[in-house]
Design a protein around this motif. Structure first.
Motif, PDB file in Angstrom:
ATOM      1  N   LEU A 162     -17.478  39.979 -24.642  1.00  0.00           N
ATOM      2  CA  LEU A 162     -17.197  39.307 -25.694  1.00  0.00           C
ATOM      3  C   LEU A 162     -18.811  38.890 -26.160  1.00  0.00           C
ATOM      4  CD1 LEU A 162     -14.545  36.884 -23.871  1.00  0.00           C
ATOM      5  CD2 LEU A 162     -14.240  38.864 -25.901  1.00  0.00           C
ATOM      6  N   LEU A 163     -19.611  38.402 -25.346  1.00  0.00           N
ATOM      7  CA  LEU A 163     -20.846  37.862 -26.036  1.00  0.00           C
ATOM      8  C   LEU A 163     -21.601  38.847 -26.723  1.00  0.00           C
ATOM      9  CD1 LEU A 163     -22.497  35.263 -23.526  1.00  0.00           C
ATOM     10  CD2 LEU A 163     -20.926  34.789 -25.456  1.00  0.00           C
ATOM     11  N   THR A 164     -21.805  40.049 -26.306  1.00  0.00           N
ATOM     12  CA  THR A 164     -22.787  40.941 -26.931  1.00  0.00           C
ATOM     13  C   THR A 164     -22.052  41.255 -28.349  1.00  0.00           C
ATOM     14  OG1 THR A 164     -21.315  42.706 -25.636  1.00  0.00           O
ATOM     15  CG2 THR A 164     -23.942  42.060 -25.044  1.00  0.00           C
ATOM     16  N   ASN A 165     -20.629  41.326 -28.152  1.00  0.00           N
ATOM     17  CA  ASN A 165     -19.988  41.866 -29.576  1.00  0.00           C
ATOM     18  C   ASN A 165     -19.932  40.457 -30.585  1.00  0.00           C
ATOM     19  OD1 ASN A 165     -19.039  44.210 -28.422  1.00  0.00           O
ATOM     20  ND2 ASN A 165     -16.984  43.338 -27.863  1.00  0.00           N
ATOM     21  N   LEU A 166     -19.831  39.367 -30.090  1.00  0.00           N
ATOM     22  CA  LEU A 166     -19.988  38.353 -31.000  1.00  0.00           C
ATOM     23  C   LEU A 166     -21.416  38.578 -31.823  1.00  0.00           C
ATOM     24  CD1 LEU A 166     -18.087  35.409 -29.314  1.00  0.00           C
ATOM     25  CD2 LEU A 166     -17.734  36.452 -31.564  1.00  0.00           C
ATOM     26  N   SER A 167     -22.540  38.770 -31.109  1.00  0.00           N
ATOM     27  CA  SER A 167     -23.711  38.759 -31.618  1.00  0.00           C
ATOM     28  C   SER A 167     -24.244  40.100 -32.485  1.00  0.00           C
ATOM     29  CB  SER A 167     -24.960  38.319 -30.675  1.00  0.00           C
ATOM     30  OG  SER A 167     -24.330  38.360 -29.608  1.00  0.00           O
ATOM     31  N   GLU A 179     -19.341  30.420 -53.066  1.00  0.00           N
ATOM     32  CA  GLU A 179     -20.450  29.368 -52.680  1.00  0.00           C
ATOM     33  C   GLU A 179     -20.108  29.070 -51.008  1.00  0.00           C
ATOM     34  OE1 GLU A 179     -18.594  29.027 -55.432  1.00  0.00           O
ATOM     35  OE2 GLU A 179     -20.232  29.559 -56.797  1.00  0.00           O
ATOM     36  N   THR A 180     -18.655  29.093 -50.876  1.00  0.00           N
ATOM     37  CA  THR A 180     -18.021  28.987 -49.663  1.00  0.00           C
ATOM     38  C   THR A 180     -18.410  29.934 -48.704  1.00  0.00           C
ATOM     39  OG1 THR A 180     -16.317  27.453 -50.504  1.00  0.00           O
ATOM     40  CG2 THR A 180     -15.999  28.132 -48.181  1.00  0.00           C
ATOM     41  N   ALA A 181     -18.352  31.119 -49.396  1.00  0.00           N
ATOM     42  CA  ALA A 181     -18.936  32.399 -48.585  1.00  0.00           C
ATOM     43  C   ALA A 181     -20.275  32.311 -48.334  1.00  0.00           C
ATOM     44  CB  ALA A 181     -18.398  33.629 -49.290  1.00  0.00           C
ATOM     45  N   GLN A 182     -21.060  31.784 -49.051  1.00  0.00           N
ATOM     46  CA  GLN A 182     -22.414  32.115 -48.775  1.00  0.00           C
ATOM     47  C   GLN A 182     -22.836  30.688 -47.336  1.00  0.00           C
ATOM     48  OE1 GLN A 182     -24.792  34.114 -49.650  1.00  0.00           O
ATOM     49  NE2 GLN A 182     -22.973  35.068 -50.657  1.00  0.00           N
ATOM     50  N   ALA A 183     -22.164  29.732 -47.838  1.00  0.00           N
ATOM     51  CA  ALA A 183     -22.458  28.829 -46.565  1.00  0.00           C
ATOM     52  C   ALA A 183     -21.985  29.252 -45.347  1.00  0.00           C
ATOM     53  CB  ALA A 183     -21.639  27.361 -46.975  1.00  0.00           C
ATOM     54  N   MET A 184     -20.810  30.087 -45.279  1.00  0.00           N
ATOM     55  CA  MET A 184     -20.246  30.647 -43.974  1.00  0.00           C
ATOM     56  C   MET A 184     -21.333  31.534 -43.533  1.00  0.00           C
ATOM     57  SD  MET A 184     -16.471  31.040 -45.219  1.00  0.00           S
ATOM     58  CE  MET A 184     -15.790  32.151 -43.834  1.00  0.00           C
ATOM     59  N   ILE A 185     -21.851  32.306 -44.431  1.00  0.00           N
ATOM     60  CA  ILE A 185     -22.839  33.337 -43.909  1.00  0.00           C
ATOM     61  C   ILE A 185     -24.114  32.633 -43.470  1.00  0.00           C
ATOM     62  CG2 ILE A 185     -24.696  35.024 -45.001  1.00  0.00           C
ATOM     63  CD1 ILE A 185     -22.507  36.091 -46.681  1.00  0.00           C
ATOM     64  N   ALA A 186     -24.528  31.512 -43.842  1.00  0.00           N
ATOM     65  CA  ALA A 186     -25.730  30.919 -43.161  1.00  0.00           C
ATOM     66  C   ALA A 186     -25.414  30.176 -42.075  1.00  0.00           C
ATOM     67  CB  ALA A 186     -26.070  29.670 -44.231  1.00  0.00           C
ATOM     68  N   LEU A 187     -24.065  29.929 -41.831  1.00  0.00           N
ATOM     69  CA  LEU A 187     -23.536  29.392 -40.611  1.00  0.00           C
ATOM     70  C   LEU A 187     -23.630  30.555 -39.327  1.00  0.00           C
ATOM     71  CD1 LEU A 187     -22.172  26.964 -39.017  1.00  0.00           C
ATOM     72  CD2 LEU A 187     -20.118  28.186 -39.462  1.00  0.00           C
ATOM     73  N   LEU A 190     -26.881  32.226 -37.652  1.00  0.00           N
ATOM     74  CA  LEU A 190     -27.255  31.514 -36.591  1.00  0.00           C
ATOM     75  C   LEU A 190     -26.632  32.061 -35.035  1.00  0.00           C
ATOM     76  CD1 LEU A 190     -26.878  27.980 -37.699  1.00  0.00           C
ATOM     77  CD2 LEU A 190     -29.026  29.302 -37.878  1.00  0.00           C
ATOM     78  N   ILE A 191     -25.728  32.856 -35.308  1.00  0.00           N
ATOM     79  CA  ILE A 191     -25.218  33.473 -33.998  1.00  0.00           C
ATOM     80  C   ILE A 191     -25.217  35.035 -34.153  1.00  0.00           C
ATOM     81  CG2 ILE A 191     -24.151  31.204 -33.144  1.00  0.00           C
ATOM     82  CD1 ILE A 191     -21.700  32.886 -33.839  1.00  0.00           C
ATOM     83  N   VAL A 192     -25.030  35.658 -35.340  1.00  0.00           N
ATOM     84  CA  VAL A 192     -24.753  37.061 -35.690  1.00  0.00           C
ATOM     85  C   VAL A 192     -25.860  37.563 -35.995  1.00  0.00           C
ATOM     86  CG1 VAL A 192     -23.425  38.582 -36.713  1.00  0.00           C
ATOM     87  CG2 VAL A 192     -22.267  36.438 -35.907  1.00  0.00           C
ATOM     88  N   GLN A 193     -26.197  38.470 -35.333  1.00  0.00           N
ATOM     89  CA  GLN A 193     -27.478  39.718 -35.691  1.00  0.00           C
ATOM     90  C   GLN A 193     -27.073  40.870 -36.521  1.00  0.00           C
ATOM     91  OE1 GLN A 193     -27.695  38.345 -32.110  1.00  0.00           O
ATOM     92  NE2 GLN A 193     -28.581  36.529 -33.146  1.00  0.00           N
TER      93      GLN A 193
END
Ligand code: SAJ
Length: 428
Positions: A162-167, A179-187, A190-193
């Protein structure tokens, strides 16, 4: 900023922990009080091995960055709310949105102006527009894209990782507006590489359901080729290997069936998305029927193999190897073995089940095979790749071995006197 996750299951909990680690004040809303209590004690309620999760959870709870609650009042001041509740389909393949609707109708009245709501659960195409948006607008008196913002970002997790997949897995980020999609990407950055691809709602809903319908159709094709090989005296395992040497060929693995919480469900969510439209739907139902028919096919192979040994299925003692839906997992959701066992018992067989990962089914395989007339291998758990065939043969009353995953060395089994049958290849 203050973030909330509604639904602390095998998706919501790791997501909550990762956002807490990223520095958010995270509140998890979970309907089951005992899960709330466990999480607030810093303990993970998720069964099975999830590397790193228990430790990350304990850390974040101890540092006061993550806590769980059962009531929605606490959601009032949250800036971002992720929804990770279950979205199952029933026996008639109809999506059951009770949990989703309950979450939305309880969230709407306490939704903060300007907040961002993101549905991560897998949903049928058009659900954002026909279910999620209306429930939030009517319940809050606010308008989407003006007073609050709304997105769909399907999760791509696999139990056990779970953890490795999420990131590390890319995600489609479906925003109500660009614009909402861009805000979501910024969010999520922070946890997805991995890639975060901006899209609209319908694209996000389609990608998730299509990627799993794709896998289901591919597996069904492999299974159908297996049935063809059985009839023509071929061996699908060899055919597949040689087909895949041809460029751009990626034939999947045939086998004893398709289980789990994603693949049997998501094709039906895709189908539901075009309900009422004049679009002929053939691949999804056909693939589902082929894959769901594989446990019965295993019963058919078994009864033929037993007949070859002069033993009838009724009254035969059968040991089933593997009850989880997937190798090296303890997860039994939608397990093909469960279907096989019900069929065998309805036909009067005396069934025993072994699975190294499932409570109550563990123990020594050879012991479990004592006096058996047949062994049916349904899951290619690591433990079954090194079966002690001579000991197994000695323990059995009749040496029938039916292999649903090509996990056994058939040549060696036959040399040892087994009547060895494997799905997708002609019987001996
Ligand atoms: N199976 C076959 N033949 C195959 C592959 C799988 O019969 O070639 C069977 C398995 O035995 C199992 C079922 O299909 O019973 C599902 O197997 P799976 O490997 O697809 O495992 P899942 O159910 O955990 O699927 C997840 C999904 N991930 C997400 O939904 C994010 C799926 O999209 C992934 O493709 C899959 O993991 C993966 O790649 O491991």
């Amino acid at each position: 900023a203050k973030l909330a996750v509604i639904g602390l299951g095998y998706v919501g909990l790791p997501v909550a922990a990762l956002f807490a680690k990223a520095g958010f004040d995270v509140l998890g809303v979970e309907i089951k009080q005992e899960r709330v209590d466990k999480i607030n004690a810093g303990l993970s309620p998720i069964e099975g091995e999830e590397p790193g999760l228990a430790q990350l959870l304990a850390e974040q709870v101890t540092q006061g960055r993550l806590r769980a609650a059962a009531d929605y009042e606490t959601l009032r001041e949250r800036d971002v709310i992720l929804i990770d509740v279950e979205t199952p389909v029933d026996d008639q393949h109809i999506p059951r949105y009770e949990a989703l609707r309950a979450a939305l109708t309880q969230l709407a009245p306490v939704l903060k102006r300007g907040a961002l709501v993101i549905v991560e659960s897998t949903i049928a195409p058009r659900t954002m527009d026909t279910v999620v948006r209306p429930l939030l607008e009517e319940g809050s008196g606010m308008r989407v894209n003006r007073d609050f913002y709304l997105g769909n970002c399907p999760e791509r997790v696999m139990p056990g990782r779970l953890l490795t997949n999420l990131s590390s897995l890319s995600r489609v980020v479906g925003g109500g507006t660009p614009e909402t999609a861009q805000a979501m990407i910024a969010l999520y950055r922070l946890i997805v590489q991995a890639d975060l691809d901006a899209a609209d709602w319908i694209t996000a809903e389609l990608v998730k359901t299509v990627e799993n319908a794709y896998r289901d159709v591919q597996i069904a094709f492999a299974n159908e080729v297996g049935l063809i090989c059985e009839a023509l005296g071929g061996d699908v395992w060899t055919v597949r290997e040689l087909v895949n040497k041809s460029p751009q060929r990626h034939m999947h693995l045939p086998g004893a069936g398709v289980g789990g919480h994603c693949i049997p469900k998501d094709p039906w969510l895709l189908a539901h998305g075009i309900q009422g439209m004049d679009v002929p739907l053939r691949m999804v139902p056909t693939a589902r029927a082929i894959n769901d028919g594989m446990p019965a096919h295993m019963v058919d192979l078994l009864s033929k193999a037993l007949a070859q040994a002069g033993v009838s299925l009724a009254g035969a003692r059968v040991l089933v190897l593997g009850y989880a839906y997937l190798e090296n997992s303890d997860d039994t959701r939608n397990s093909p073995s469960a279907v096989l066992v019900r069929l065998l018992e309805s036909l009067g067989a005396d069934v025993r089940i072994h699975d190294p990962y499932v409570e109550g089914m563990q123990g020594d395989v050879v012991e479990a095979a004592q006096g058996a007339d047949a062994v049916v291998l349904m899951v290619r758990h690591q433990a079954y790749n090194a079966l002690d065939l001579p000991q197994l043969r000695a323990a059995m009353r009749t040496p029938v071995l039916v292999d649903g995953r090509k996990a056994v060395d058939g040549r060696r089994a036959r040399e040892l006197g087994f009547l060895y049958w494997v799905v997708g290849a002609a019987s001996p």
